[in-house]
Design a protein around this motif. Sequence first.
Motif, PDB file in Angstrom:
ATOM      1  N   THR A 138     -34.617  16.304  12.592  1.00 56.82           N
ATOM      2  CA  THR A 138     -35.652  15.294  12.795  1.00 56.82           C
ATOM      3  C   THR A 138     -36.638  15.346  11.642  1.00 56.82           C
ATOM      4  O   THR A 138     -37.310  16.366  11.442  1.00 56.82           O
ATOM      5  N   THR A 140     -39.783  15.297   9.623  1.00 59.59           N
ATOM      6  CA  THR A 140     -41.159  15.562  10.043  1.00 59.59           C
ATOM      7  C   THR A 140     -42.055  15.600   8.806  1.00 59.59           C
ATOM      8  O   THR A 140     -42.134  16.633   8.130  1.00 59.59           O
ATOM      9  N   GLU A 143     -48.176  17.520   7.134  1.00 63.27           N
ATOM     10  CA  GLU A 143     -49.581  17.178   7.363  1.00 63.27           C
ATOM     11  C   GLU A 143     -50.452  18.309   6.836  1.00 63.27           C
ATOM     12  O   GLU A 143     -50.194  19.467   7.136  1.00 63.27           O
ATOM     13  N   VAL A 239     -39.511  14.109   1.585  1.00 63.11           N
ATOM     14  CA  VAL A 239     -39.592  13.222   2.743  1.00 63.11           C
ATOM     15  C   VAL A 239     -39.330  11.788   2.326  1.00 63.11           C
ATOM     16  O   VAL A 239     -38.625  11.035   3.018  1.00 63.11           O
ATOM     17  N   ARG A 243     -36.303   9.777   3.928  1.00 66.06           N
ATOM     18  CA  ARG A 243     -36.581   8.586   4.737  1.00 66.06           C
ATOM     19  C   ARG A 243     -35.806   7.381   4.188  1.00 66.06           C
ATOM     20  O   ARG A 243     -35.269   6.576   4.955  1.00 66.06           O
ATOM     21  N   ARG A 270     -39.804  23.053   7.476  1.00 71.12           N
ATOM     22  CA  ARG A 270     -40.988  22.410   8.064  1.00 71.12           C
ATOM     23  C   ARG A 270     -40.813  20.903   8.163  1.00 71.12           C
ATOM     24  O   ARG A 270     -41.320  20.281   9.102  1.00 71.12           O
ATOM     25  N   ILE A 271     -40.100  20.304   7.220  1.00 74.08           N
ATOM     26  CA  ILE A 271     -39.975  18.837   7.246  1.00 74.08           C
ATOM     27  C   ILE A 271     -38.709  18.391   7.988  1.00 74.08           C
ATOM     28  O   ILE A 271     -38.402  17.200   8.001  1.00 74.08           O
ATOM     29  N   GLY A 272     -37.988  19.346   8.584  1.00 77.02           N
ATOM     30  CA  GLY A 272     -36.910  18.946   9.486  1.00 77.02           C
ATOM     31  C   GLY A 272     -35.505  19.321   9.087  1.00 77.02           C
ATOM     32  O   GLY A 272     -34.558  18.995   9.808  1.00 77.02           O
TER      33      GLY A 272
END
Length: 285
Positions: A138, A140, A143, A239, A243, A270-272
Amino acid sequence: MRPDDWHLTEDVDDFLARAGDFLHSRPALHTMPLTVTEKLRTDGAGAYGGGIPLFGRLERAGEVRAAFYRLPSRGLSLTPLTAEHADALAARLAALGHSLPYVSADHGTATAFAEAWQRHTGAAPTLGKRIRLYRLGTLTPPEPRPEGRGRVAGEEDHEHVVRWCGEFCDAVGEAPAVDAASWAGSRFADKQFTFWETPDGTPVSLAGSTAMVGGMVRVDPVLTPAHLRGRGYAGAVTVEVSRAALAAGATDVALFADPANPTSNALYQRIGYVPLTDWAVYDFA
C-alpha cells in the motif's frame, strides 16, 4: 531430475511463447527476465551489445517451472530453483562447454547453482553482491512531504539525467559507469525519469522507471546527491514514480535496494514497499 528437462533456445520469441505465461505469473519476482526479454524482443540482440543470448525453461509434464537467460558475455540469471533443478542445469551447461562469469538469482537459488557449478566445473564461487527485492504493497506518502513537486524529465534534461545516473553508478559501485558516450547502450537509456524539484524549480532527487511489462514496473535508479540527503527528497520522488506506475495500470511495482544500507531500506518500507526476497550474485574464478 534429468538435464534434458531443461529446454534451451537462442530465440527470444520462442522462449516467450513457451515461458511467457510463467514469467507473467509472478511479475515482481520475475522483474529482470520480464524487462530483459522485452528489450530483446523490441530492440533485437543489439540492445545488449550484439552477440547471441541464451534462454532456457524447465518443463515437466507440459508445465514450465523455472527459467533462465544469459546475455552475451554476461552471467546467468535464474528464476527460483530447487537444488536438484540447479544441479541439472549446471550439468547441462557444463556438458555444452559454457563458461560463466557469474550467476544472479534469489539467494537460495544462486547459492545452490554456485555449489553445483563448482562440482561440475571446478570454478570456485565468491559472493560478490547482495540485493533486496521489494514489491509495493500500500503506497504511503511520507509525512511531512518536502516542499516542491515531481516533474517528468524531458529532452532538455538529458545531460542532467546522464550526469546523475553516472553519480548513481559511482555511489553503488556499479560497472561499467555511464556517461554521454556510453548512454545509448546502457541499462538506463530506455527508462523514464522523474525529478523532485524544490519550489524554485531546482532538481534535488531523481528516480527512473522501466516500461510496464506484464503489469510490472520497476523503479530504478533512485538518487539524491550526497549534499541533499536527509530532507525527504528520495521518498518523495519514489512515491511520485510509484504513483504514476499505479495510475498507468501497474499491478506490481518493484525495486531493488542494498540490504547493507539501513537508510534506504527503512525509507522504502515506510512508503509501502514489502521485502520479497534477497538476491545474490556469485562470481566464478
